[in-house]
Design an enzyme around this catalytic site. Structure first.
Site, PDB file in Angstrom:
ATOM      1  N   CYS A 133     -45.919  61.704 -81.459  1.00  0.00           N
ATOM      2  CA  CYS A 133     -45.519  61.607 -80.049  1.00  0.00           C
ATOM      3  C   CYS A 133     -44.639  62.764 -79.593  1.00  0.00           C
ATOM      4  CB  CYS A 133     -44.857  60.262 -79.761  1.00  0.00           C
ATOM      5  SG  CYS A 133     -43.279  59.996 -80.600  1.00  0.00           S
TER       6      CYS A 133
ATOM      7  N   HIS B  25     -40.117  56.631 -79.715  1.00  0.00           N
ATOM      8  CA  HIS B  25     -41.397  57.043 -79.140  1.00  0.00           C
ATOM      9  C   HIS B  25     -41.148  57.670 -77.775  1.00  0.00           C
ATOM     10  CE1 HIS B  25     -45.760  57.090 -78.942  1.00  0.00           C
ATOM     11  NE2 HIS B  25     -45.679  56.679 -77.685  1.00  0.00           N
TER      12      HIS B  25
ATOM     13  N   HIS C  92     -49.361  59.945 -73.977  1.00  0.00           N
ATOM     14  CA  HIS C  92     -48.593  60.036 -75.215  1.00  0.00           C
ATOM     15  C   HIS C  92     -49.540  60.070 -76.398  1.00  0.00           C
ATOM     16  CE1 HIS C  92     -49.007  55.557 -76.120  1.00  0.00           C
ATOM     17  NE2 HIS C  92     -49.604  55.736 -74.963  1.00  0.00           N
TER      18      HIS C  92
END
Length: 167
Positions: A75, A125, A137
């Protein structure tokens, strides 16, 4: 535009038609200030457009833990790579990227970073906000993909948004 401390409030409220020769300079200054602010908004909007266009190029790229290249991203590696394409340097990890941005106080704009807690407490994240409650993402389950902030997985894990460019 709001007056700043020590400013003459009359200069902010003066109408050009009412301005005398002596007071026309403050009116011109306000006009220049408005044009300057408009230019910043335009540049920020152009950056956001370029950023989202660049981000979309990688849809379907596989997830690779620790990945920072178009062959595979995690990510934060994905976010770092997309921003680097526009010459904007971001730190490598999601928690460091969270620390690098300014908290979004009002509404989010495309290009803002959105943060979540997933496998670990705290920030773990990150994605790029696209607008309309959508973000892009790199996730371990789908690689680079678009998701909704309202998704039943992401919504309860959402920590907030940060802005790293513009106003």
């Amino acid at each position: 535009v709001q007056p700043t401390a020590g400013a003459d409030p009359a200069m902010w409220n003066a109408a050009p038609a009412e301005a005398s020769e002596a007071s026309s300079e403050p009116v011109r200054q306000v006009s220049r200030l408005r044009r300057f602010a408009s230019g910043i908004v335009s540049r920020s909007s152009a950056i956001a457009t370029s950023l989202t266009r660049s981000a979309m190029r990688f849809i379907g790229t596989p997830y690779v833990f620790g990945g920072t290249r178009p062959g595979g991203f995690d990510c934060s590696g994905y976010v770092q790579h997309v921003y680097a394409m526009l010459g904007i340097h971001l730190p490598r990890t999601a928690d460091a990227q969270y620390d690098a941005g300014r908290r979004v106080a009002a509404s989010m704009k495309p290009g803002d970073l959105v943060f979540f807690h997933t496998y670990a407490p705290g920030v773990s994240h990150v994605g790029i906000y696209l607008g309309h409650s959508k973000f892009i993402h790199s996730s371990s389950s789908h690689g680079v993909a678009i998701s909704s902030l309202r998704n039943r997985y992401w919504a309860p894990r959402y920590l907030g948004a940060k802005r790293v460019f513009g106003s």
